[in-house]
Design an enzyme around this catalytic site. Structure first.
Site, mmCIF file in Angstrom:
data_model
loop_
_atom_site.group_PDB
_atom_site.id
_atom_site.type_symbol
_atom_site.label_atom_id
_atom_site.label_comp_id
_atom_site.label_asym_id
_atom_site.label_seq_id
_atom_site.Cartn_x
_atom_site.Cartn_y
_atom_site.Cartn_z
ATOM 1 N N LYS A 64 -10.247 5.545 5.911
ATOM 2 C CA LYS A 64 -9.316 6.426 5.198
ATOM 3 C C LYS A 64 -9.029 5.888 3.791
ATOM 4 C CE LYS A 64 -4.505 7.883 5.015
ATOM 5 N NZ LYS A 64 -3.149 7.486 5.353
ATOM 6 N N HIS A 95 -5.021 2.218 0.454
ATOM 7 C CA HIS A 95 -4.175 3.072 -0.396
ATOM 8 C C HIS A 95 -3.994 2.445 -1.759
ATOM 9 C CE1 HIS A 95 -3.213 3.848 3.762
ATOM 10 N NE2 HIS A 95 -2.806 5.055 3.425
ATOM 11 N N GLU A 123 0.824 -1.213 0.000
ATOM 12 C CA GLU A 123 0.000 0.000 0.000
ATOM 13 C C GLU A 123 0.861 1.268 0.000
ATOM 14 O OE1 GLU A 123 -3.732 0.199 1.836
ATOM 15 O OE2 GLU A 123 -4.053 -1.964 1.838
#
Ligand SMILES: Nc1ncnc2c1ncn2[C@@H]1O[C@H](COP(=O)(O)OP(=O)(O)O)[C@@H](O)[C@H]1O
Ligand SMILES: O=C(O)C1=C[C@@H](OP(=O)(O)O)[C@@H](O)[C@H](O)C1
Ligand SMILES: [Mg+2]
Length: 418
Positions: free
Chosen positions: A167, A140, A83
């Site tokens: 997130k 991510h 990530e």
């Protein structure tokens, strides 16, 4: 909304987090001391950047960090290579590391990669939370921005793992990708009222790091010494941007004027995203009204007819409230148009030299006035004719030659206080 130590995440301005990326004990502590001088709201320790690695050292560094940070919340993160981080780790070691760190009572948040850890993510998160530590469940993608539907699905999966904040950090390839991320963030915040952190990386995505007031993203990552991800804004600028957005007056119409290619359309769209205000483009409204392109209106009916429709549109758009109105470059040529604008809002002039304008518009065929003679001389001559009109009616003026579109928008926001 989450209360941690003295801060309330998800309430008021987005909180500014700065990451420590040092490689050894000494650089980590020094970096923390330097970062604290800039007064961040949260500090993240990116443990994957550290070269030394055993539990005793981790705990010792955490104790030192805690002393340096005092009441500033600490986020502990091991970002895996998968990530975009610096080191790889097995899921078992990751789980063990996080359990150990959570049990020290020295950190406030831990970042758990919600998707790479598959089924184990839930167990890791539960254990961290049982130790009274909050969890940011993250995803991510340093290569691309997934589609809107994929982003929605990722958010659902992250949320299902049981953390406190989700997130998303993704890489855009064009501005559409940036807008998609911002749209999905706003939709998630509006629909669930849960806390979300999102960012579109690189310079292209910079706007996503400062638009938390409009899209609901509650934490933004800024840099002090070195950026820990592409596109991070220095903390000093970030704080200024967030404050300017907070104090921005969104109650009055904003008319953006200026010569062709000064960026009226582009900046209006960026301002719309940053402020949440509605955006209208005069040329778009004219095309809708006439049912044909601007080139066709000029060719079939001549410039005067175009100017008549333009005046109708100026009159209609002036009646909007709290809107951003991107004018055509010639919209101020008729004094009655300027009167409409003056009486119904503030006028912002974007300036650029003929050379800059030429560079920006030379490949476009959409501006009939420039089509017959696309040259710096022609642009310069026309600009000289119009200059006084632009300069006389504007309340605020911005030179755009040396600024990115994002910086122009931030400068306008800084000059439009309540
Ligand atoms: N500050 C800037 N820096 C670099 N390029 C810009 C800037 N502002 C606008 N541009 C680019 O210039 C071109 C013309 O912008 P546009 O917004 O259409 O101008 P206008 O509406 O004033 O004619 C677009 O390709 C846009 O991306
Ligand atoms: O300056 C002008 O006379 C014009 C500017 C154009 O808008 P932009 O300034 O947005 O390119 C468009 O309204 C039309 O081609 C005429
Ligand atoms: Mg335009």
């Amino acid at each position: 909304m989450i209360e941690v130590r003295d801060i309330c995440i998800g309430d008021g301005l987005p909180k500014v987090c700065v990451s420590i990326t040092g490689e050894n004990r000494e650089t980590i502590i020094n970096e923390a001391e330097g970062i604290m001088l800039k007064k961040p709201d949260i500090v993240e320790w990116r443990f994957d950047c550290a070269k030394e690695y055993n539990y005793a050292i981790v705990e010792d560094i955490l104790m030192n960090l805690r002393a340096v940070l005092r009441e500033t919340p600490l986020l502990f993160t091991f970002r895996t290579v998968k990530e975009g981080g610096m080191r790889s780790i097995s899921v078992e070691s990751y789980k063990k590391l996080y359990e150990t760190v959570a049990s020290t009572g020295l950190v406030d948040f831990i970042d758990v990669e919600g998707i790479s850890n598959g089924e184990t993510a839930q167990a890791i998160i539960k254990d961290i939370k049982d130790n009274g530590v909050k969890v940011i469940t993250s995803y991510h993608d340093f290569d691309k921005t997934p589609s809107k539907d994929e982003l929605r699905e990722i958010l659902d999966t992250l949320e299902s793992k049981g953390g406190d904040i989700v997130k998303l950090a993704v890489m855009p390839h064009d501005f559409e990708d940036v807008k998609n991320l911002i749209d999905v963030t706003k939709e998630y915040k509006d629909n669930t009222n849960k806390d979300i952190i999102s960012m579109s990386m690189s310079e292209l995505g910079m706007i996503s790091r400062v638009c938390g007031k409009a899209d609901g993203s509650c934490v933004t990552f800024a840099s002090v010494i070195k950026a820990s991800a592409p596109g991070q804004v220095p903390i000093k600028d970030m704080k200024k941007y967030l404050k300017n957005i907070e104090e921005f007056d969104d109650s009055k119409n904003m008319f953006l004027i200026g010569f062709m290619g000064t960026g009226k359309t582009t900046i209006s769209n960026i301002l719309g995203i940053l402020t949440g205000m509605k955006v209208y483009d005069m040329d778009e409204e004219i095309v809708k009204k006439a049912g044909m392109s601007i080139n066709d209106i000029f060719e079939k009916f001549g410039e005067n007819h175009f100017r008549d429709i333009e005046t109708e549109v100026v009159c209609e758009l002036s009646k909007k409230e709290g809107a951003i109105i991107s004018c055509g470059g010639g919209a101020v040529l008729r004094s009655e148009n300027v009167e409409y604008m003056k009486n119904n809002g503030n006028i912002f002039l974007l300036r650029a030299t003929p050379e800059t304008v030429y560079e920006r518009v030379k490949d476009s065929k959409d501006r009939p006035i420039l089509n017959e003679d696309m040259s710096i001389d022609h642009i310069s001559a026309l600009m000289n004719k119009r200059r006084d009109i632009y300069e006389e009616c504007a309340n605020v003026k911005v030179d755009t030659d040396d600024l990115s579109a994002f910086e122009v928008a931030m400068e306008i926001i800084g000059k439009s206080k309540k």
